[in-house]
Design an enzyme around this catalytic site. Structure first.
Site, PDB file in Angstrom:
ATOM      1  NE  ARG A  37      50.857  41.429  35.562  1.00  0.00           N
ATOM      2  CZ  ARG A  37      50.866  41.755  36.659  1.00  0.00           C
ATOM      3  NH1 ARG A  37      50.636  42.068  38.085  1.00  0.00           N
ATOM      4  NH2 ARG A  37      51.881  40.610  36.893  1.00  0.00           N
TER       5      ARG A  37
ATOM      6  CB  THR B 155      42.816  42.715  28.511  1.00  0.00           C
ATOM      7  OG1 THR B 155      41.787  42.412  28.072  1.00  0.00           O
ATOM      8  CG2 THR B 155      43.511  42.001  27.105  1.00  0.00           C
TER       9      THR B 155
ATOM     10  CG  ASP C  66      50.567  43.010  41.413  1.00  0.00           C
ATOM     11  OD1 ASP C  66      50.818  43.220  39.818  1.00  0.00           O
ATOM     12  OD2 ASP C  66      50.898  42.264  42.529  1.00  0.00           O
ATOM     13  CG  MET C  67      50.823  51.086  39.552  1.00  0.00           C
ATOM     14  SD  MET C  67      51.912  51.976  39.868  1.00  0.00           S
ATOM     15  CE  MET C  67      53.162  51.479  38.516  1.00  0.00           C
TER      16      MET C  67
ATOM     17  NE  ARG D 153      42.545  44.779  44.425  1.00  0.00           N
ATOM     18  CZ  ARG D 153      42.677  45.053  45.658  1.00  0.00           C
ATOM     19  NH1 ARG D 153      42.414  45.818  46.728  1.00  0.00           N
ATOM     20  NH2 ARG D 153      43.762  44.132  45.433  1.00  0.00           N
TER      21      ARG D 153
ATOM     22  CD  GLN E  54      46.803  50.727  37.675  1.00  0.00           C
ATOM     23  OE1 GLN E  54      45.289  50.281  38.535  1.00  0.00           O
ATOM     24  NE2 GLN E  54      47.295  51.931  38.739  1.00  0.00           N
TER      25      GLN E  54
ATOM     26  CE  LYS F 165      39.805  46.699  29.124  1.00  0.00           C
ATOM     27  NZ  LYS F 165      38.544  46.730  29.029  1.00  0.00           N
ATOM     28  N   GLY F 166      43.069  48.547  35.361  1.00  0.00           N
ATOM     29  CA  GLY F 166      43.033  49.295  36.142  1.00  0.00           C
ATOM     30  C   GLY F 166      42.142  48.739  37.550  1.00  0.00           C
TER      31      GLY F 166
END
Length: 309
Positions: free
Chosen positions: A185, A227, A135-136, A289, A164, A188-189
């Site tokens: 992956r 998305t 994951d970012m 979030r 992202q 959007k972030g």
């Protein structure tokens, strides 16, 4: 303004304790989180794969303040992968991992500790017949995450990356990662980033997302389109057709509890769809979030809070 306020609330311990004590909050949480225990994650993964969906499971952990916590998180993932393998789910179930939970933020050798723990999880995933996606997180960690990704891919080439579209650098990162065998992956972030590094306007974020999709579909990698936006889903399908990509050479990803009918519609159309399933007792920051990404769901939470008084 609502999004920024919610992201600020995700970091509030005081608000977290208040919300966690509300009994009806669980009604909201159960829409987005599999449950508190590993068995909940395995159960939900089994239900989803039984409907033809693929799954990525995220263990929601506390902020890691010492090495023992990071080790505990890594062991939780190893145990989860063993349980998924025992349940014969790993052909369609992978795991998502945050490096901050594995110790990256520790003051001494944090990145090395996170890499060591991530390597242990990747080995457990390989033994179970599946893989891992990193994951970012905030923009300050992008280079660190990509450095760890490169290290892991030397031994585990199918480790996935997350990029992202909100960040201005992401189109270039897509070009770097759109290589054969590379799983990316695109989301959007979910972080409140400064204007110096991120697009703040919704339209700008969407346009960035489309530019990034064009790069990924034109490349030789495996795009993972994360998305819920119907327009972006439609554009992704058009790009796949334009580049003559067969179904299964890319996938859609959506969050557990969001647009489940659309997830199943895409599966019926022959598309591969992966559901992001979080579990664990530390659900508060994740939930807030998610609400920041979908403020309309905030009304559902507020009604639950009001009715509990």
């Amino acid at each position: 303004m609502v999004r920024s306020a919610l992201l600020g609330a995700s970091r509030s311990d005081r608000l977290r304790h208040t919300v966690e004590r509300l009994p009806l909050t669980r009604t909201v949480v159960s829409r987005y989180v599999a449950g508190a225990e590993q068995s909940d994650a395995v159960r939900v993964a089994g239900e989803l794969t039984g409907e033809g969906l693929a799954v990525t499971v995220d263990h929601l952990a506390e902020d890691t303040h010492d090495r023992s916590q990071a080790t505990t998180v890594a062991q939780a993932y190893v145990s989860l992968l063993e349980a998924l393998h025992k349940a014969e789910l790993t052909p369609d179930v992978e795991v998502s991992v945050r490096l901050s939970a594995l110790g990256r933020s520790l003051p001494a050798d944090g990145e090395a500790i996170a890499l060591e723990n991530a390597r242990q999880i990747c080995q457990a995933a390989a033994d179970a017949g599946t893989t891992v996606t990193l994951d970012m997180e905030e923009h300050t960690t992008v280079d660190s995450t990509l450095d760890v990704l490169r290290e892991l891919r030397q031994d585990f080439p199918d480790v996935g990356a997350v990029l992202q579209a909100r960040l201005k650098r992401t189109e270039a990162d897509c070009r770097d990662l759109a290589q054969s065998g590379s799983r990316v992956r695109l989301c959007k972030g979910a972080y409140d980033e400064p204007e110096s590094v991120a697009f703040r306007d919704r339209g700008e974020v969407d346009r960035s997302y489309v530019r990034c999709m064009k790069v990924l579909f034109a490349g030789d990698g495996y795009p993972m389109i994360a998305t819920h936006d119907p327009r972006l889903v439609e554009i992704a399908g058009s790009l796949a057709a334009r580049h003559r990509r067969e179904q299964g050479s890319y996938e859609y990803q959506m969050l557990y509890g969001i647009r489940p009918r659309e997830q199943r519609r895409l599966v019926r159309a022959g598309e591969r769809v992966r559901v992001y399933v979080p579990y664990g007792p530390q659900w508060y920051a994740y939930l807030v979030r998610r609400l920041a990404e979908r403020p309309a769901d905030l009304a559902f939470l507020l009604r639950s809070v009001a009715s509990s008084k």
